[in-house]
Motif scaffolding. Structure first.
Motif, PDB file in Angstrom:
ATOM      1  N   LYS A  33      -5.332   0.601   5.469  1.00  9.49           N
ATOM      2  CA  LYS A  33      -4.823   1.692   4.637  1.00  9.49           C
ATOM      3  C   LYS A  33      -5.881   2.786   4.435  1.00  9.49           C
ATOM      4  O   LYS A  33      -5.556   3.963   4.278  1.00  9.49           O
ATOM      5  CB  LYS A  33      -4.378   1.147   3.281  1.00  9.49           C
ATOM      6  N   LYS A  41       6.521   1.451  -6.420  1.00  3.55           N
ATOM      7  CA  LYS A  41       5.397   1.768  -5.548  1.00  3.55           C
ATOM      8  C   LYS A  41       5.438   0.804  -4.349  1.00  3.55           C
ATOM      9  O   LYS A  41       4.959  -0.323  -4.424  1.00  3.55           O
ATOM     10  CB  LYS A  41       4.078   1.624  -6.303  1.00  3.55           C
ATOM     11  N   ASN A  64      -3.706  -1.662  -4.326  1.00  2.75           N
ATOM     12  CA  ASN A  64      -3.223  -0.294  -4.154  1.00  2.75           C
ATOM     13  C   ASN A  64      -3.920   0.671  -5.125  1.00  2.75           C
ATOM     14  O   ASN A  64      -4.308   1.782  -4.767  1.00  2.75           O
ATOM     15  CB  ASN A  64      -1.703  -0.232  -4.363  1.00  2.75           C
ATOM     16  N   LEU A  65      -4.090   0.233  -6.395  1.00  2.00           N
ATOM     17  CA  LEU A  65      -4.697   1.092  -7.397  1.00  2.00           C
ATOM     18  C   LEU A  65      -6.222   1.097  -7.302  1.00  2.00           C
ATOM     19  O   LEU A  65      -6.871   2.115  -7.523  1.00  2.00           O
ATOM     20  CB  LEU A  65      -4.255   0.637  -8.792  1.00  2.00           C
ATOM     21  N   LEU A 101       4.428  11.192  -2.247  1.00  2.28           N
ATOM     22  CA  LEU A 101       4.310   9.728  -2.337  1.00  2.28           C
ATOM     23  C   LEU A 101       3.143   9.223  -1.503  1.00  2.28           C
ATOM     24  O   LEU A 101       2.402   8.311  -1.925  1.00  2.28           O
ATOM     25  CB  LEU A 101       5.614   9.064  -1.855  1.00  2.28           C
ATOM     26  N   SER A 102       2.973   9.802  -0.333  1.00  2.00           N
ATOM     27  CA  SER A 102       1.877   9.382   0.537  1.00  2.00           C
ATOM     28  C   SER A 102       0.530   9.710  -0.073  1.00  2.00           C
ATOM     29  O   SER A 102      -0.399   8.893  -0.053  1.00  2.00           O
ATOM     30  CB  SER A 102       2.023  10.068   1.907  1.00  2.00           C
ATOM     31  N   ASN A 136       4.916   0.480   0.014  1.00  2.00           N
ATOM     32  CA  ASN A 136       4.198   1.100   1.129  1.00  2.00           C
ATOM     33  C   ASN A 136       5.107   1.951   1.998  1.00  2.00           C
ATOM     34  O   ASN A 136       4.678   2.958   2.556  1.00  2.00           O
ATOM     35  CB  ASN A 136       3.524   0.026   1.984  1.00  2.00           C
ATOM     36  N   ARG A 188      -2.175   6.958   3.480  1.00  2.00           N
ATOM     37  CA  ARG A 188      -1.384   7.271   4.659  1.00  2.00           C
ATOM     38  C   ARG A 188      -1.731   8.636   5.258  1.00  2.00           C
ATOM     39  O   ARG A 188      -0.921   9.543   5.310  1.00  2.00           O
ATOM     40  CB  ARG A 188       0.110   7.210   4.319  1.00  2.00           C
ATOM     41  N   ASP A 209      -0.043  10.103  -3.204  1.00  2.00           N
ATOM     42  CA  ASP A 209      -0.181   9.276  -4.411  1.00  2.00           C
ATOM     43  C   ASP A 209      -0.768   7.906  -4.063  1.00  2.00           C
ATOM     44  O   ASP A 209      -1.562   7.351  -4.807  1.00  2.00           O
ATOM     45  CB  ASP A 209       1.175   9.131  -5.085  1.00  2.00           C
ATOM     46  N   GLN A 210      -0.341   7.374  -2.914  1.00  2.00           N
ATOM     47  CA  GLN A 210      -0.868   6.073  -2.482  1.00  2.00           C
ATOM     48  C   GLN A 210      -2.298   6.200  -1.963  1.00  2.00           C
ATOM     49  O   GLN A 210      -3.097   5.274  -2.073  1.00  2.00           O
ATOM     50  CB  GLN A 210       0.035   5.473  -1.399  1.00  2.00           C
ATOM     51  N   ARG A 268       7.849   3.464   1.051  1.00  2.00           N
ATOM     52  CA  ARG A 268       8.627   4.468   0.302  1.00  2.00           C
ATOM     53  C   ARG A 268       8.477   5.879   0.890  1.00  2.00           C
ATOM     54  O   ARG A 268       9.473   6.590   1.037  1.00  2.00           O
ATOM     55  CB  ARG A 268       8.192   4.435  -1.170  1.00  2.00           C
TER      56      ARG A 268
END
Length: 499
Positions: free
Chosen positions: A44, A192, A5-6, A226-227, A194, A233, A229-230, A196
């Motif tokens: 992703k 964190k 993710n990071l 949040l999206s 997916n 999405r 940040d990931q 959220r």
């Protein structure tokens, strides 16, 4: 390994190197794990065609090994990827296959329920998106495979609560929806995850339906943050931006509504462009995959046919060898049996011949002794007759010795039968026993008559031996016939001769 993710790019490179390593080692299980992780990263990032490529390869490899869990995971991930393109039929097909395989895992080991529950969960999501809310609720309830299962052990409860809340919102059961969605949000704060951003978006939808526009904007903006940040999405961002635009439009803030609609359109265009490109690439991937599978299947079928032919030949050779051995054993057994039978028949023939010779010899001896006995009896009779004549002559001449000689002769006549009977019994030892068995009513005198009849003596000769009158012999013969139950046509001499 770097966190996917990071650091998605670095993680993908590490996974690619691991994939190459496991390919060299022919470690199919770990190879499938790498492909699943790589497909997730590419999905992703919006690179759906590459994600499809990895998943199809993972599916092919997982179908070649015995790991049912990996078969479930590849089918669930393929279904979720098809879901991105609203390909309902393919998505549901893979999810149902996943449920079928997961059930087999659960039957073999009731502690392994994760795959079955996740399969039911994604089926519920798919049915909800298709508008089949009751089916979606049924699949959600199926996640509790047995009453003793605690859902947190298998999947994260917030995801289940979020999905339940979204379905309740679609069914306009807003109170229940609010309860489930806030429970889900509270459990995911600061984490964190997916899904959220989805929870915040669902809460925004609920508040929008309830007319709580400020709350709706709050949760939509939370979902957007949040999206972003990931960083994966884009499709969700486009949808959230569009919903924010609708809220502002309802409030009369046309400028803000327009600005957010433009942003939404740009994001949607990016997603649509990526998906359109993916659609064209998917056909190539699918054709390449199908061609590869076809070639591998053809090679596999050829090898299978060769193995089957070899097995058939070996089986036939074994059958022929078995039959030859069996035939040899049968021939050996038959030969031994024939030899044994031959010896048995030879021994039997020798025994029969010996018995026949013994019988013939015994019969000859009996006949000889019978003739001797008859001759002896006739000599006794002749002797007795001569004595009678001499006594008669002495009586005529009035000899003084007549009386003493007559008494002596009478005593000799009484002993005549005893001498004869002794000789007869020696020759015909079983005659009296058989006669008593067949005709137990015969008297001892009648038995004597029968013995004399067997020697074919005349009435006069029998009377002489028995020292009785000839008439008495005839009377005795009549009684014997009656006791033996003979008819007038039956010959007494022949019947007694057969005893």
């Amino acid at each position: 390994m770097a966190n996917s993710n990071l650091f998605p790019t670095e993680s993908y490179e590490v996974l690619a190197n691991s994939k190459a390593y496991f390919e060299r080692k022919k470690d199919t299980s770990n190879l499938v794990k790498c492909l699943l992780a790589m497909a997730d990263i590419q999905k992703k990032k919006g690179k759906f065609s590459t994600s499809f490529d990895h998943l199809w390869q993972a599916k092919y490899l997982s179908d070649q090994v015995s790991s049912k869990a990996q078969k479930v995971q590849t089918r669930v991930n393929l279904a979720r990827l098809y879901d991105e393109f609203n390909m309902d039929e393919q998505s549901v097909l893979f999810l149902k296959e996943a449920v079928t395989i997961a059930k087999k895992i659960y039957v073999q080991d009731s502690t392994k329920i994760d795959d079955l529950i996740s399969s039911y969960m994604y089926l519920a999501v798919r049915q909800r998106k298709m508008g089949n809310y009751q089916k979606a609720l049924q699949y959600l309830d199926s996640c509790f495979v047995t009453p003793s299962i605690t859902l947190e052990k298998s999947i994260e409860m917030p995801f289940w609560d979020a999905e339940k809340g979204k379905i309740m919102q679609e069914l306009h059961q807003f109170k229940k929806a609010n309860t489930f969605l806030h429970i889900s949000r509270n459990h995911t704060l600061g984490k964190k995850l997916n899904y959220r951003p989805n929870i915040s978006m669902y809460l925004g939808d609920l508040k929008k339906d309830l007319g709580q526009k400020d709350s709706a904007l709050f949760f939509y903006n939370e979902s957007l943050a949040l999206s972003q940040d990931q960083g994966f999405r884009n499709d969700l961002e486009a949808e959230v931006l569009r919903k924010i635009s609708e809220v502002y439009s309802t409030n009369g803030d046309t400028q803000l509504a327009y600005d957010y609609l433009v942003k939404s359109t740009k994001k949607a265009d990016q997603v649509l462009q990526a998906k359109n490109q993916t659609n064209s690439e998917l056909f190539q991937i699918k054709d390449t995959y199908l061609k590869s599978i076809s070639e591998k299947n053809e090679q596999l079928e050829q090898k299978t046919r060769t193995i089957e032919e070899n097995n058939t030949i070996q089986f036939r050779l074994k059958i022929i060898l078995f039959l030859l051995v069996l035939l040899g054993l049968v021939l050996a057994i038959v030969f031994q049996m024939r030899l044994k039978l031959k010896k048995t028949l030879l021994h039997k023939k020798e025994a029969e011949l010996q018995t026949k010779l013994i019988k013939e010899r015994s019969h000859s001896e009996i006949e000889l002794k019978s003739r001797e006995l008859t001759s002896y009896a006739l000599q006794l009779i002749d002797k007795d007759s001569a004595i009678d004549e001499l006594l008669e002559l002495l009586k005529t001449e009035s000899s003084p010795k007549y009386k003493s000689l007559f008494n002596k002769y009478k005593k000799g006549s009484k002993d005549l039968w005893n001498e004869f009977n002794l000789q007869f019994t020696q020759v015909n030892s079983a005659f009296y026993d058989k006669l008593k068995t067949l005709h137990p009513k015969l008297s001892s005198t009648e038995q004597k008559h029968c013995a004399l009849i067997k020697l074919n003596l005349s009435t006069k000769e029998m009377a002489r031996i028995l020292n009785i009158e000839p008439h008495s012999v005839h009377v005795s013969r009549s009684r014997i016939r009656k006791k033996m139950g003979l008819e007038r046509s039956d010959n007494l001499e022949s019947y007694i001769a057969g005893i």
